[in-house]
Enzyme design. Structure first.
Site, PDB file in Angstrom:
ATOM      1  N   CYS A  13       6.428   5.957   4.496  1.00  6.18           N
ATOM      2  CA  CYS A  13       5.175   5.218   4.377  1.00  6.18           C
ATOM      3  C   CYS A  13       4.776   4.547   5.674  1.00  6.18           C
ATOM      4  O   CYS A  13       5.574   4.381   6.584  1.00  6.18           O
ATOM      5  CB  CYS A  13       5.304   4.099   3.339  1.00  6.18           C
ATOM      6  N   GLY A  39       2.556   9.194   6.138  1.00  5.26           N
ATOM      7  CA  GLY A  39       2.383   9.472   4.715  1.00  5.26           C
ATOM      8  C   GLY A  39       1.049  10.108   4.441  1.00  5.26           C
ATOM      9  O   GLY A  39       0.012   9.570   4.840  1.00  5.26           O
TER      10      GLY A  39
END
Ligand code: AMP
Length: 478
Positions: A13, A39
């Site tokens: 992320c 991501g």
């Protein structure tokens, strides 16, 4: 992410936050754009104004999720955003971050990068005590723990909560008039602080600051909680827990963008240094050095400069492969590999070639690429990898498959060389790699994927698979 089987519980992320700045949500959008490599499955922004929180999130790339209309819906001068990669099976709408909840400590939104290794035990305990969960991401447990904390102040509740978490987290918490940035005591994932005029900005990587014209100030330290609010400005606090440092070496090898400055170093420079060490460890007589674009670019340059062998562009990359690429019905041989990378025949024909890539994971794509390079006429293909053999999965947020699928855990060096069809296969040594980084001590990195020695013990590994029983929800595009 709550641990499912080993294939499902990894999450990569990027996070971005901005406190009290004009056009905060547009800056957040741009910040996420720069962090897109961290991501590609979903994106979200939560903003705050006059007691209200505004949320836009959906599956897809940043450019798919946001448009002028929903960006103008996101009111306020404080916002946090998140981009998320998750492997198949765990991408339901409830899992898209930032997560928002009304807690006993006020309304909060959280954006999290990393993997909690004790998420399941926390989840189980909370569930036994009656907690209701909407998502299957570990981030939701953080909101529950803050809400349940006996501490009276929000800072106390956050400190108390973060001390209970194990594993990796670089996170942002947006509250009613404050922004918190925190990094686990190991410092697995990067998190950096910057300033845009008088406003503070926080991002996973500095490349997000460059795009919006913000100035890099410093890292959020491992174990640090930075609280930013109107009354006190920026104040620094600690997670009440001490551990060793364990910066993720794979951020430098592959994951971070080469134009970012993380863990005290420029990523491109670190990768070039890996290439130079590779040249010392594997001197090879060849006509040219090429990289597998883009992941091998910096290391290949380092190798070429150190060895004096000319650097060439042996392959070009098509950057425009979206998620919507539809495989034609008829089977076209090698389509998978050629759609992304195409060799340049006039460069490779009749040449002895050193090919540099950053890592070998399953060996599948490397085998296809070596075949394509040979087909383009290369006489010899020597593959050098600017990291050691990956023999163990990551439990802290990098998407590596389970052990059985990692080629280096199943085959010897010679077997891998034969399998991928290279004349030479060489991996950068662990010592050579870690010693190439001058700003950090080798023992301050987590190299668990290469050694199997993790900085903390992994609980509940591969034991639970409740992720599969998820709610299927139609995600309406805004
Ligand atoms: P393979 O030959 O199938 O092992 O694939 C190796 C390629 O995968 C290299 O070019 C790496 O840059 C790339 N790679 C390594 N780690 C990851 C990751 N976590 N996600 C996507 N690609 C990766």
């Amino acid at each position: 992410m709550f641990p499912g089987d080993d294939d499902k519980w990894h999450e990569e992320c990027g996070v971005f936050g901005v406190f009290e700045c004009k056009e905060a949500t547009k800056l957040c959008y741009l910040g996420l754009y720069a962090l897109q490599h961290r991501g590609q499955e979903s994106a979200g922004i939560v903003s705050f104004e006059n007691g209200n929180f505004y949320v836009v999130k959906d599956e897809g790339l940043v450019s798919d999720v946001f448009n002028p209309e929903n960006l103008s819906y996101l009111k306020g001068d404080t916002a946090i955003g998140h981009v998320r990669y998750s492997t198949t099976g765990s991408n339901n709408i409830h899992n898209i971050q930032p997560l928002y909840a009304e807690t006993s400590k006020g309304k909060l939104a959280v954006a999290h990068n990393g993997n909690l290794t004790n998420a399941y035990s926390i989840y189980k305990k909370l569930r036994e005590n009656g907690a209701l969960f909407q998502s299957t991401v570990d981030t939701e447990a953080i909101l529950h723990l803050i809400s349940l904390s006996p501490e009276k102040t929000i800072l106390g509740a956050i400190q108390n909560t973060l001390a209970q978490l194990e594993g990796a987290f670089s996170l942002l918490i947006l509250g009613e008039g404050f922004l918190v940035a925190a990094r686990d005591t190991y410092g697995f994932r990067p998190l950096v602080l910057g300033k845009l005029k008088d406003s503070y900005v926080i991002a996973s990587e500095t490349c997000a600051f460059d795009l919006i014209g913000a100035e890099y100030i410093r890292e959020i330290e491992p174990g640090e909680i930075v609280m930013i609010d109107k009354e006190n400005g920026l104040t620094s606090h600690r997670i009440p827990k001490t551990t060793r440092k364990a910066l993720c070496i794979f951020e430098h090898i592959y994951f971070a963008r080469p134009d970012s400055h993380i863990f005290g170093d420029d990523v491109h420079m670190v990768r070039k240094a890996f290439g130079r060490v590779l040249a010392e460890e594997f001197p090879i007589d060849a006509d040219l050095v090429m990289s597998i674009p883009d992941s091998g670019n910096s290391a290949a340059l380092g190798y070429a400069q150190a060895s004096g062998i000319p650097y060439e562009i042996g392959m070009t990359r098509n950057h425009y492969i979206g998620r919507t690429f539809i495989q034609p019905q008829q089977k076209i041989r090698d389509l998978d590999v050629r759609i992304k990378l195409n060799p340049i025949k006039s460069v490779l024909n009749g040449k002895r070639v050193i090919v540099i890539d950053d890592s070998l994971v399953r060996g599948t794509t490397s085998k296809q690429r070596i075949t394509a390079i040979r087909k383009a006429g290369a006489k010899e293909v020597h593959l050098l990898i600017s990291s050691p053999p990956i023999t163990n999965p990551c439990h802290f947020g990098i998407d590596t498959p389970k052990r059985e699928k990692l080629i280096a855990s199943q085959k010897t060096l010679e077997e891998i060389r034969k399998h991928i069809g290279a004349d030479t296969l060489g991996y950068l040594s662990l010592k050579g790699m870690l010693n190439a980084i001058k700003s950090q001590a080798p023992e301050d990195f987590c190299s668990g994927c290469f050694t199997g020695k993790y900085p903390l013990s992994i609980k509940n590994k591969g034991k639970f698979s409740f992720e599969s029983k998820k709610i299927k929800l139609y995600a309406q595009k805004n």
